[in-house]
Design an enzyme around this catalytic site. Structure first.
Site, PDB file in Angstrom:
ATOM      1  N   GLU A  43       0.897  -1.156  -0.111  1.00 51.62           N
ATOM      2  CA  GLU A  43       0.155  -0.065   0.031  1.00 51.62           C
ATOM      3  C   GLU A  43       0.861   1.323   0.023  1.00 51.62           C
ATOM      4  O   GLU A  43       1.954   1.538   0.794  1.00 51.62           O
ATOM      5  CB  GLU A  43      -0.933   0.018   1.223  1.00 51.62           C
ATOM      6  CG  GLU A  43      -2.180   0.652   1.133  1.00 51.62           C
ATOM      7  CD  GLU A  43      -2.947  -0.529   0.036  1.00 51.62           C
ATOM      8  OE1 GLU A  43      -3.007   0.180  -1.283  1.00 51.62           O
ATOM      9  OE2 GLU A  43      -3.344  -1.266   0.501  1.00 51.62           O
ATOM     10  N   THR A  45       2.811   2.086  -2.127  1.00 47.70           N
ATOM     11  CA  THR A  45       4.163   1.896  -2.738  1.00 47.70           C
ATOM     12  C   THR A  45       4.009   2.136  -4.140  1.00 47.70           C
ATOM     13  O   THR A  45       5.398   2.112  -4.597  1.00 47.70           O
ATOM     14  CB  THR A  45       4.571   0.074  -2.340  1.00 47.70           C
ATOM     15  OG1 THR A  45       3.577  -0.474  -2.862  1.00 47.70           O
ATOM     16  CG2 THR A  45       4.879   0.035  -0.954  1.00 47.70           C
ATOM     17  N   ASP A  46       3.180   2.266  -4.817  1.00 49.49           N
ATOM     18  CA  ASP A  46       3.321   2.266  -6.341  1.00 49.49           C
ATOM     19  C   ASP A  46       3.824   3.575  -6.803  1.00 49.49           C
ATOM     20  O   ASP A  46       4.600   3.480  -7.770  1.00 49.49           O
ATOM     21  CB  ASP A  46       1.774   2.139  -6.964  1.00 49.49           C
ATOM     22  CG  ASP A  46       0.826   2.778  -6.329  1.00 49.49           C
ATOM     23  OD1 ASP A  46       0.916   3.398  -5.210  1.00 49.49           O
ATOM     24  OD2 ASP A  46      -0.346   2.755  -6.996  1.00 49.49           O
ATOM     25  N   SER A  75     -25.251   6.476 -17.188  1.00 47.85           N
ATOM     26  CA  SER A  75     -25.139   5.583 -16.083  1.00 47.85           C
ATOM     27  C   SER A  75     -26.355   4.902 -15.641  1.00 47.85           C
ATOM     28  O   SER A  75     -27.498   5.387 -15.596  1.00 47.85           O
ATOM     29  CB  SER A  75     -24.333   6.248 -14.806  1.00 47.85           C
ATOM     30  OG  SER A  75     -25.298   7.119 -14.027  1.00 47.85           O
ATOM     31  N   ALA A 127     -15.189   2.651  -1.186  1.00 49.88           N
ATOM     32  CA  ALA A 127     -15.021   1.671  -0.481  1.00 49.88           C
ATOM     33  C   ALA A 127     -13.386   1.034  -0.698  1.00 49.88           C
ATOM     34  O   ALA A 127     -13.168   0.064  -0.315  1.00 49.88           O
ATOM     35  CB  ALA A 127     -15.821   0.222  -0.653  1.00 49.88           C
ATOM     36  N   LEU A 129     -12.034  -0.090  -3.331  1.00 50.19           N
ATOM     37  CA  LEU A 129     -12.188  -1.122  -4.083  1.00 50.19           C
ATOM     38  C   LEU A 129     -11.884  -0.661  -5.456  1.00 50.19           C
ATOM     39  O   LEU A 129     -12.358  -1.630  -6.361  1.00 50.19           O
ATOM     40  CB  LEU A 129     -13.373  -1.951  -3.915  1.00 50.19           C
ATOM     41  CG  LEU A 129     -13.466  -2.468  -2.386  1.00 50.19           C
ATOM     42  CD1 LEU A 129     -14.567  -3.125  -2.305  1.00 50.19           C
ATOM     43  CD2 LEU A 129     -12.162  -3.391  -1.880  1.00 50.19           C
ATOM     44  N   SER A 130     -11.512   0.451  -6.027  1.00 47.92           N
ATOM     45  CA  SER A 130     -10.972   0.904  -7.051  1.00 47.92           C
ATOM     46  C   SER A 130     -12.431   0.896  -8.032  1.00 47.92           C
ATOM     47  O   SER A 130     -12.148   0.423  -9.283  1.00 47.92           O
ATOM     48  CB  SER A 130     -10.194  -0.067  -7.795  1.00 47.92           C
ATOM     49  OG  SER A 130      -8.941  -0.108  -7.115  1.00 47.92           O
ATOM     50  N   SER A 132     -13.082   3.425  -9.452  1.00 47.14           N
ATOM     51  CA  SER A 132     -12.837   4.741 -10.421  1.00 47.14           C
ATOM     52  C   SER A 132     -12.012   3.875 -11.362  1.00 47.14           C
ATOM     53  O   SER A 132     -12.086   4.271 -12.536  1.00 47.14           O
ATOM     54  CB  SER A 132     -11.977   5.919  -9.788  1.00 47.14           C
ATOM     55  OG  SER A 132     -11.168   5.462  -9.269  1.00 47.14           O
ATOM     56  N   ASP A 176      -4.122   0.581  -9.017  1.00 44.31           N
ATOM     57  CA  ASP A 176      -5.415   0.502  -9.184  1.00 44.31           C
ATOM     58  C   ASP A 176      -5.772   0.103 -10.773  1.00 44.31           C
ATOM     59  O   ASP A 176      -6.217  -1.115 -11.138  1.00 44.31           O
ATOM     60  CB  ASP A 176      -6.198   1.495  -9.103  1.00 44.31           C
ATOM     61  CG  ASP A 176      -6.324   1.860  -7.478  1.00 44.31           C
ATOM     62  OD1 ASP A 176      -5.761   0.697  -6.594  1.00 44.31           O
ATOM     63  OD2 ASP A 176      -6.622   2.766  -7.088  1.00 44.31           O
TER      64      ASP A 176
END
Length: 381
Positions: A43, A45-46, A75, A127, A129-130, A132, A176
């Site tokens: 986390e 680190t990217d 949407s 959340a 959880l990506s 986006s 992500d």
């Protein structure tokens, strides 16, 4: 990007196709899906050129799309809305993400024309959880497919990252987008964020009698954009003081006089070590042993990087107290989700403990579910 559709993505795609027909009176030219993700470990680190190890979740954003004379984004979530744009510049809200992808594709030499794009998703929003990245990935595949661009997957991830960095204004790393586009079913993806080299590591917990619980704390993100940018700035400053381009290259036992920057650096260096150790254990089939690394990661994120929250700490502490082999927050932090590695026989006990701890503390009721390593982004049909 595999061509074999995930069964759940195919179900969502049928709903998206029906919604497209209802909205436009025609069939979409194609349907593309991209998943959310859980970052198993690695986390923050990217953007430090370090190591990460995510896996894709079985929740997808599907883009149903067709060429058109003007841009039109629809949407099915959030009550549903259609936004028509004469120009991609200035798009706001959720539409800013697909508009940004189209602009970043053009910048990279993959121009796309107007399109009707309908997005349907069951990736939880807010959340960590990506959601986006799933939206970006699905729209990227749709536009590339419509306009005949064959883009290497590594470049696709970089384009989607630039869309979010340059046009949405979120200074995220590449984790992500890479996870959504590159992960494979039944595997966690060990990736070097410097060169995007990657290895798919078997991650079938059921074979070991284990499950991974994801705890969506239902807590709103607090100051996530500004605090995320602040953490990245801290890392860049620390790297500059050490004379390296990224903290990945800092000497293992380096120390900084600035106590805050020293803690930020310590998290990055030790987190990289934990990712390498976790990857080695998984390759050897010693899955249960990564639990201690998960917990150590959370401790580092909580105290050295200071990106946890009361809701995340409650979930992690309760899970470990109820017998989880390890647990940690996942994602950028300041709210969102945690994960817990548990023996399958203890899953209900751990879930109950997490929910009870939230209730005792007067926190939002968390949503807990079992995650499997699902398929990355792909064309459904």
């Amino acid at each position: 990007m595999t061509s074999t559709p995930d069964p759940h993505a195919a179900e969502l795609a049928e709903t998206a196709a029906a919604a497209f027909r209802e909205a436009h009176g025609t069939e979409p030219e194609g349907l593309w899906a991209a998943p959310g993700r859980v970052n198993l470990i690695g986390e923050h680190t990217d953007y430090n050129d370090g190591f990460v190890m995510p896996f894709a979740l079985p929740f997808y954003t599907v883009a149903a799309a067709a060429k058109a004379d003007a841009w039109e984004f629809t949407s099915t979530f959030g009550g549903g809305e259609t936004v028509r744009l004469d120009r991609l510049e200035g798009a706001e809200g959720w539409v800013a993400y697909p508009a940004a992808v189209a602009r970043a594709m053009a910048d990279a030499g993959y121009p796309v024309g107007p399109a009707r794009v309908l997005v349907h998703s069951d990736v939880p929003t807010g959340a960590s959880l990506s959601s986006s990245a799933a939206l970006e990935g699905a729209v990227f595949l749709a536009l590339a497919g419509l306009y005949g661009h064959d883009v290497p997957v590594e470049e696709a991830a970089a384009i989607c990252q630039r869309a979010e960095n340059d046009y949405v204004g979120m200074p995220c790393g590449i984790l992500d987008q890479s996870a959504s586009l590159m992960c494979e079913a039944g595997h966690a993806m060990f990736m070097d964020c410097r060169d995007l080299s990657r290895e798919q590591v078997p991650f079938k917990l059921e074979d070991e009698g284990l499950v991974m619980l994801v705890v969506d704390t239902n807590a709103p993100h607090r100051l996530v954009d500004s605090e995320y940018a602040a953490r990245r700035a801290d890392c860049e400053k620390a790297a500059g003081l050490l004379g390296v381009s990224h903290l990945r290259d800092a000497p293992r036992h380096a120390r900084l006089d600035d106590e805050r920057l020293d803690r930020r650096m310590r998290h990055v260096l030790t987190e990289d070590e934990r990712v390498l150790a976790a990857a080695a254990l998984l390759k050897e089939g010693r899955v249960a042993e990564i639990g201690e690394l998960l917990t150590a990661s959370h401790t580092s994120l909580r105290y050295d990087y200071e990106v946890s929250s009361v809701e995340l700490d409650s979930a992690v502490d309760a899970a470990i107290g109820a017998g989880a082999l390890g647990a940690r927050m996942t994602g950028g932090g300041f709210g969102g989700s945690a994960i817990a590695l548990v023996e399958a026989a203890s899953a209900r006990k751990v879930e109950a403990a997490v929910i009870d701890a939230a209730a005792q503390a007067g926190l939002p009721v968390p949503r807990v579910f079992v995650a499997r390593a699902a398929q990355g982004a792909h064309r459904v049909r």
